[in-house]
Design an enzyme around this catalytic site. Structure first.
Site, PDB file in Angstrom:
ATOM      1  N   SER A   1       0.818  -1.214   0.000  1.00  0.00           N
ATOM      2  CA  SER A   1       0.000   0.000   0.000  1.00  0.00           C
ATOM      3  C   SER A   1       0.852   1.265   0.000  1.00  0.00           C
ATOM      4  CB  SER A   1      -0.962  -0.037   1.190  1.00  0.00           C
ATOM      5  OG  SER A   1      -1.816   1.063   1.147  1.00  0.00           O
TER       6      SER A   1
ATOM      7  N   ASP B   1      -2.321   6.904  -3.020  1.00  0.00           N
ATOM      8  CA  ASP B   1      -1.266   6.147  -2.347  1.00  0.00           C
ATOM      9  C   ASP B   1      -0.695   5.131  -3.342  1.00  0.00           C
ATOM     10  OD1 ASP B   1      -3.323   4.225  -2.291  1.00  0.00           O
ATOM     11  OD2 ASP B   1      -2.609   3.362  -0.417  1.00  0.00           O
TER      12      ASP B   1
ATOM     13  N   ASP C   1      -0.734   1.949  -4.012  1.00  0.00           N
ATOM     14  CA  ASP C   1      -1.515   0.939  -4.730  1.00  0.00           C
ATOM     15  C   ASP C   1      -2.887   1.474  -5.153  1.00  0.00           C
ATOM     16  OD1 ASP C   1      -2.509   0.916  -2.110  1.00  0.00           O
ATOM     17  OD2 ASP C   1      -3.027  -1.208  -2.211  1.00  0.00           O
TER      18      ASP C   1
ATOM     19  N   ASP D   1      -5.620   2.722  -3.869  1.00  0.00           N
ATOM     20  CA  ASP D   1      -6.957   2.520  -3.307  1.00  0.00           C
ATOM     21  C   ASP D   1      -7.428   3.744  -2.517  1.00  0.00           C
ATOM     22  OD1 ASP D   1      -5.182   2.016  -1.228  1.00  0.00           O
ATOM     23  OD2 ASP D   1      -6.118   0.125  -0.611  1.00  0.00           O
TER      24      ASP D   1
HETATM   25 MG    MG Z   1      -3.404   1.483  -0.269  1.00  0.00          MG
END
Ligand code: MG
Length: 457
Positions: free
Chosen positions: A97, A240, A242, A244
């Site tokens: 993440s 961020d 990744d 999400d």
């Molecule tokens: Mg994330």
């Protein structure tokens, strides 16, 4: 001592220290044993260690007779959508993440693309520690297959949830800051298809995250704010690593924290769907409640953590969830955090309302938030919480105990007192109509908890 591998958001660790290739093979064998065969997606974020870990996971899964479906590099929500869209049996996502570049992690998805439940994680942990790894015979070894086109499929799916023509007519100017992460693969393409003039910074994918720290926090977004002002953009958005989570900057170059943009989306959603349930952790702003009260929605509070929100949404059939850190869960698309979907929703709101982002945000009730923490040894956390709950109950205060204790005061202010799940500390989140009141609440409750910790030590 309880043996745990999964934390609040999958398995995380520093590559080649906590998270080695040998570990990745073995955990993948345990995951494959848990799934008992089937088509399992394997995808990853842009970290330097991700392709190597993915190869190890593919080997581990194949050895158990699962067929690894190789999706390559993509945002986490894109991989989650691909599992559902291609009717796969599950997925493994290699990502840490927003953590610093030396970290990586492993997240396991069920057949709907949502992270598996805590109970299912425990099953995998048992298989791992008791080494009940299933080893398929040579003729049953899974044969990997590649999945192409998932990014286009995902962007097309998002377009189905917004008014494409209305957005196109506005010819929005938008600055995107993927933070060198995987949002670069989805958001610029989608926004260009939606007729936006797209400007990007930190859009070269680089697992060293040279542009800014991977977590979009106000103090990291100075460049984005400057570019928004320089190019006269309608707004900016930072993701961020990744992709999400998404944090928005208004047309004046001002950063707004996630619960404010979530409140806007909530308002838009409830106007169209009055009476619906909204799922959010107890750490969220009172704004979520204010908007729900105004538009006839019902707030369902959960423990802190995105997986808890997803599972609660599934359990009660809720279509919208949100977190203060910029995670928005739009159920009609998928009940998981999704930064690119969130960006499309904001475009949709700006197109429909014909207002500027700063104006929409300034129409929301204003609250001041103060946060702080005090040290508390892990072994005392539970006792401290019990004593604290007894004290506030004796005071006749209105509170709830979903996660720690959240106290609601009659003037509309509140404080959440919560033991950290990972560090030996208690956290305090106060919210009030004035800064002084929020500061005073934090001071008062820090003292109370410190006193209890001292008495019990
Ligand atoms: Mg994330």
């Amino acid at each position: 001592m309880e043996r745990r591998l999964f934390g609040t958001n999958g398995i995380r660790g520093v590559f080649n220290q906590d998270l080695t290739i040998e570990f990745a093979v073995k955990i993948a064998q345990a995951i494959g044993t848990f799934f008992k065969g089937g088509n399992i997606l394997v995808g990853y974020d842009c970290r330097t260690s991700s392709p190597a870990i993915a190869q190890a996971v593919i080997a581990g899964l194949a050895s158990t007779g699962c067929r690894p479906i190789e999706a390559g590099m993509a945002p986490t929500p894109t991989l989650q959508y691909a599992v559902k869209n291609h009717s796969l049996d599950g997925g493994v996502v290699i990502t840490a993440s927003h953590n610093p570049p030396q970290y990586n992690g492993i997240k396991v998805l069920g057949n709907d693309g949502v992270e598996i439940s805590r109970e299912q994680e425990i099953e995998i942990e048992e298989i791992f520690f008791e080494e009940k790894l299933y080893r398929a015979s040579w003729e049953k070894i899974g044969q990997p297959r590649k999945l192409t086109n998932i990014i286009e499929e995902y962007n097309e799916a998002i377009k189905n949830h917004v008014d494409v023509e209305a957005i196109k007519r506005k010819k929005f100017r938008v600055v995107l800051d993927p933070g060198n992460g995987t949002a670069s693969l989805t958001a610029p393409k989608l926004l260009r298809k939606l007729g936006c003039k797209v400007f990007t910074i930190n859009a070269n994918i680089d697992g060293n995250f040279p542009g800014r720290p991977s977590e979009p926090r106000p103090e990291n977004l100075g460049d984005l704010c400057a570019v928004v002002r320089a190019v006269n953009a309608d707004f900016g958005v930072a993701y961020d690593g990744d992709a999400d989570r998404s944090i928005f900057v208004d047309e004046n170059g001002e950063v707004h924290w996630g619960d404010k943009t979530f409140a806007l989306i909530e308002e838009w959603f409830l106007r169209k769907n009055p009476g619906e349930k909204i799922v959010t952790p107890v750490s969220s702003s009172r704004l979520v409640l204010d908007v729900a009260e105004r538009y006839g929605g019902k707030v369902v509070w959960t423990k802190v953590g995105s997986v808890v929100v997803s599972h609660k949404m599934k359990e009660i059939g809720a279509k919208l969830g949100g977190e203060e850190n910029g995670g928005v869960f739009y159920g009609p698309h998928q009940p998981v955090r999704d930064g690119t979907m969130t960006t499309a929703l904001i475009l949709n709101i700006l197109a429909e309302t014909d207002k500027k982002l700063s104006d929409l945000l300034s129409e929301l009730p204003k609250y001041f938030i103060e946060k702080d923490k005090v040290e508390c040894p892990n072994e005392l956390k539970k006792k401290v919480l019990e004593r604290f709950r007894m004290e506030i109950e004796a005071e006749g205060l209105k509170f709830e105990t979903i996660d720690g204790a959240k106290i609601w005061f009659s003037d509309g202010s509140s404080i959440l007192v919560r033991p950290s799940g990972t560090e030996p500390i208690y956290r305090f989140y106060a919210e009030a109509r004035t800064r002084e009141r929020a500061e005073n609440l934090v001071r008062e409750y820090k003292e109370k908890i410190s006193k209890i910790v001292a008495e019990l030590s």
